[in-house]
Design a protein around this motif. Structure first.
Motif, short mmCIF file in Angstrom:
data_model
loop_
_atom_site.label_atom_id
_atom_site.label_comp_id
_atom_site.label_asym_id
_atom_site.label_seq_id
_atom_site.Cartn_x
_atom_site.Cartn_y
_atom_site.Cartn_z
N GLU A 1 0.66 -1.19 -0.11
CA GLU A 1 0.05 0.12 -0.23
C GLU A 1 0.77 1.22 0.02
O GLU A 1 0.36 2.34 -0.47
CB GLU A 1 -0.74 -0.09 1.46
CG GLU A 1 -2.34 -0.50 0.95
CD GLU A 1 -3.11 0.15 1.96
OE1 GLU A 1 -2.57 0.51 3.10
OE2 GLU A 1 -4.53 -0.09 1.85
N HIS A 2 2.14 1.32 0.37
CA HIS A 2 2.97 2.16 0.54
C HIS A 2 3.33 2.85 -0.96
O HIS A 2 3.65 3.96 -1.12
CB HIS A 2 4.38 2.00 1.13
CG HIS A 2 3.91 1.94 2.79
ND1 HIS A 2 4.11 2.95 3.48
CD2 HIS A 2 3.61 0.93 3.51
CE1 HIS A 2 3.89 2.65 4.74
NE2 HIS A 2 3.60 1.26 4.81
N GLU A 3 2.88 1.84 -1.86
CA GLU A 3 3.42 2.41 -3.19
C GLU A 3 2.22 3.39 -3.89
O GLU A 3 2.22 3.92 -4.90
CB GLU A 3 3.50 1.15 -4.20
CG GLU A 3 4.59 0.29 -4.09
CD GLU A 3 4.86 -0.97 -4.77
OE1 GLU A 3 4.83 -0.73 -5.92
OE2 GLU A 3 4.98 -1.88 -4.22
N ILE B 1 0.69 5.76 5.32
CA ILE B 1 1.67 6.21 6.31
C ILE B 1 2.01 5.29 7.45
O ILE B 1 1.02 5.07 8.09
CB ILE B 1 1.68 7.65 6.58
CG1 ILE B 1 2.99 8.08 7.42
CG2 ILE B 1 0.38 7.98 7.44
CD1 ILE B 1 3.23 9.46 7.17
N ASP B 2 3.08 5.01 8.07
CA ASP B 2 3.25 4.33 9.14
C ASP B 2 3.83 5.61 10.11
O ASP B 2 4.39 6.20 9.70
CB ASP B 2 4.49 3.36 9.19
CG ASP B 2 4.16 2.33 8.31
OD1 ASP B 2 3.09 1.90 8.22
OD2 ASP B 2 5.26 1.60 7.51
N VAL B 3 3.10 5.56 11.45
CA VAL B 3 3.56 6.45 12.23
C VAL B 3 3.82 6.02 13.68
O VAL B 3 3.56 4.77 13.80
CB VAL B 3 2.16 7.56 12.30
CG1 VAL B 3 1.98 8.31 11.09
CG2 VAL B 3 1.09 6.51 13.09
N TYR C 1 -2.10 -7.48 13.18
CA TYR C 1 -2.76 -6.12 13.52
C TYR C 1 -1.41 -4.96 13.33
O TYR C 1 -0.11 -5.43 13.79
CB TYR C 1 -2.90 -6.36 15.17
CG TYR C 1 -3.16 -5.04 15.76
CD1 TYR C 1 -4.01 -4.00 15.07
CD2 TYR C 1 -2.95 -4.79 16.93
CE1 TYR C 1 -4.33 -3.07 15.73
CE2 TYR C 1 -3.40 -3.65 17.69
CZ TYR C 1 -4.22 -2.62 17.21
OH TYR C 1 -4.64 -1.54 17.79
N GLU C 2 -1.42 -4.13 12.72
CA GLU C 2 -0.44 -2.90 12.34
C GLU C 2 -1.17 -1.59 12.96
O GLU C 2 -1.67 -0.80 12.23
CB GLU C 2 -0.11 -2.96 10.98
CG GLU C 2 0.88 -4.06 10.64
CD GLU C 2 1.59 -3.74 9.47
OE1 GLU C 2 1.38 -2.68 8.85
OE2 GLU C 2 2.17 -4.72 8.88
N PRO C 3 -1.23 -1.27 14.31
CA PRO C 3 -1.84 -0.12 14.60
C PRO C 3 -1.35 1.24 14.27
O PRO C 3 -1.71 2.08 14.19
CB PRO C 3 -1.94 -0.06 16.30
CG PRO C 3 -0.73 -1.18 16.51
CD PRO C 3 -0.51 -2.10 15.58
N TRP C 4 0.02 1.01 13.69
CA TRP C 4 0.75 2.17 13.09
C TRP C 4 0.51 2.45 11.58
O TRP C 4 1.01 3.42 10.94
CB TRP C 4 2.41 1.96 13.56
CG TRP C 4 2.69 0.82 12.74
CD1 TRP C 4 3.21 0.69 11.46
CD2 TRP C 4 2.88 -0.67 13.28
NE1 TRP C 4 3.55 -0.73 11.04
CE2 TRP C 4 3.34 -1.41 12.13
CE3 TRP C 4 2.52 -1.40 14.49
CZ2 TRP C 4 3.62 -2.67 12.38
CZ3 TRP C 4 2.84 -2.58 14.47
CH2 TRP C 4 3.35 -3.37 13.46
N HIS C 5 0.01 1.42 11.06
CA HIS C 5 -0.14 1.69 9.45
C HIS C 5 -1.61 2.38 9.15
O HIS C 5 -2.59 1.76 9.18
CB HIS C 5 -0.05 0.19 8.84
CG HIS C 5 -0.10 0.36 7.21
ND1 HIS C 5 1.04 0.13 6.35
CD2 HIS C 5 -1.23 0.52 6.33
CE1 HIS C 5 0.33 0.34 5.31
NE2 HIS C 5 -0.97 0.64 5.10
N LEU C 6 -1.53 3.80 8.74
CA LEU C 6 -2.80 4.52 8.39
C LEU C 6 -3.07 4.72 7.01
O LEU C 6 -1.79 4.69 6.30
CB LEU C 6 -2.59 5.95 8.99
CG LEU C 6 -2.42 6.00 10.28
CD1 LEU C 6 -2.26 7.29 10.53
CD2 LEU C 6 -3.57 5.52 11.12
ZN LIG Z 1 2.92 0.51 6.58
#
Ligand SMILES: [Zn+2]
Length: 261
Positions: free
Chosen positions: A171-173, A178-180, A227-232
């Protein structure tokens, strides 16, 4: 003689009528396509046919659908739905937010709408005494390809694809993700970010700015990720609020096949 002449006349009339009617049909068809081009369809319930058409078979028999409208905001990119190789977002900019690093690198970039939304989100968090930092946003296809190749050389294809996204499937492509992390920079894109005040603020407020927690807890069979609570992921306010208030995933919202099915 008269008979032949009247038959010819009838033939002429018939072929004229036929030409006129197909002309109308063709014209309508063109108008319909023009409309589609002017207003690209925004998927609501079952957009899979709009989003993905061509089947593509990657290495080792992994099959993908190639996304046909990669530029739309709710675009679905996951382990089954791949961006076209040539796709590059055209409106990437540098959002004015702090990152865990100082350099002006590619991974700071986001698409225009997502960039202004993340600026608003960071500002609102700060007002509520929650400090956030960006970790990583856009990643070009070339960067993802190099990264993936590096891991394949290191661990082999099968192992690499369990922890790194196959080029085109990250998805970053899209420039919409954004990861925060929190202001202290610890737990950047790591499991220990779970349960932090920053993670719970994002869970409660991200949707107000058009973002979703893309990989929620307990949904890994649907999203293909733990689970990736940082990936918006930016999807726009209306869709984000719908998804977050119903505790569903983008896959469920779009009514597409779960990744691990
Ligand atoms: Zn990410």
């Amino acid at each position: 003689m008269l008979k032949i002449r009247s038959m010819l006349l009838w033939l002429f009339v018939l072929s004229f009528l036929l030409a006129v009617s197909t002309g109308c049909v063709w014209k309508n068809h063109v108008a319909e396509n023009d409309k589609k081009l002017a207003n690209p369809p925004v998927p609501v319930n079952n957009p899979s046919s709009d989003l993905v058409k061509k089947a593509d078979r990657g290495q080792k028999g992994v099959s993908f659908q190639v996304v046909t409208n990669p530029e739309i905001i709710p675009v679905l990119v996951n382990k089954r739905n791949k961006l076209p190789k040539s796709y590059q977002p055209l409106d990437l900019i540098f959002p004015d937010i702090p990152f865990t690093f100082k350099e002006k690198l590619e991974k700071r970039k986001m698409r225009t709408k997502a960039a202004s939304a993340i600026e608003e989100l960071f500002a609102a968090a700060k007002q509520q005494n929650v400090t956030l930092l960006g970790v990583s946003a856009y990643r070009s296809h070339a960067t993802q390809e190099n990264l993936f190749k590096y891991y394949v050389n290191l661990d082999g294809y099968e192992a690499a694809r369990t922890y790194s996204a196959i080029p085109g499937t990250s998805e970053h492509e899209t420039g919409l993700a954004i990861d925060v992390t929190g202001g202290n920079g610890k737990c950047a894109a790591e499991a220990c970010f779970e349960g932090t005040p920053e993670a719970s603020w994002l869970q409660d407020h991200a949707a107000e700015y058009g973002f979703i927690i893309r990989y929620p807890k307990g949904k890994d069979t649907i999203t293909g990720y733990k689970y990736e609570p940082w990936h918006l992921r930016y999807v726009g306010k209306a869709i984000a609020q719908d998804i977050m208030s119903r505790s569903i995933t983008l896959e469920e919202y779009l009514d597409v096949t779960p990744v691990n099915k």
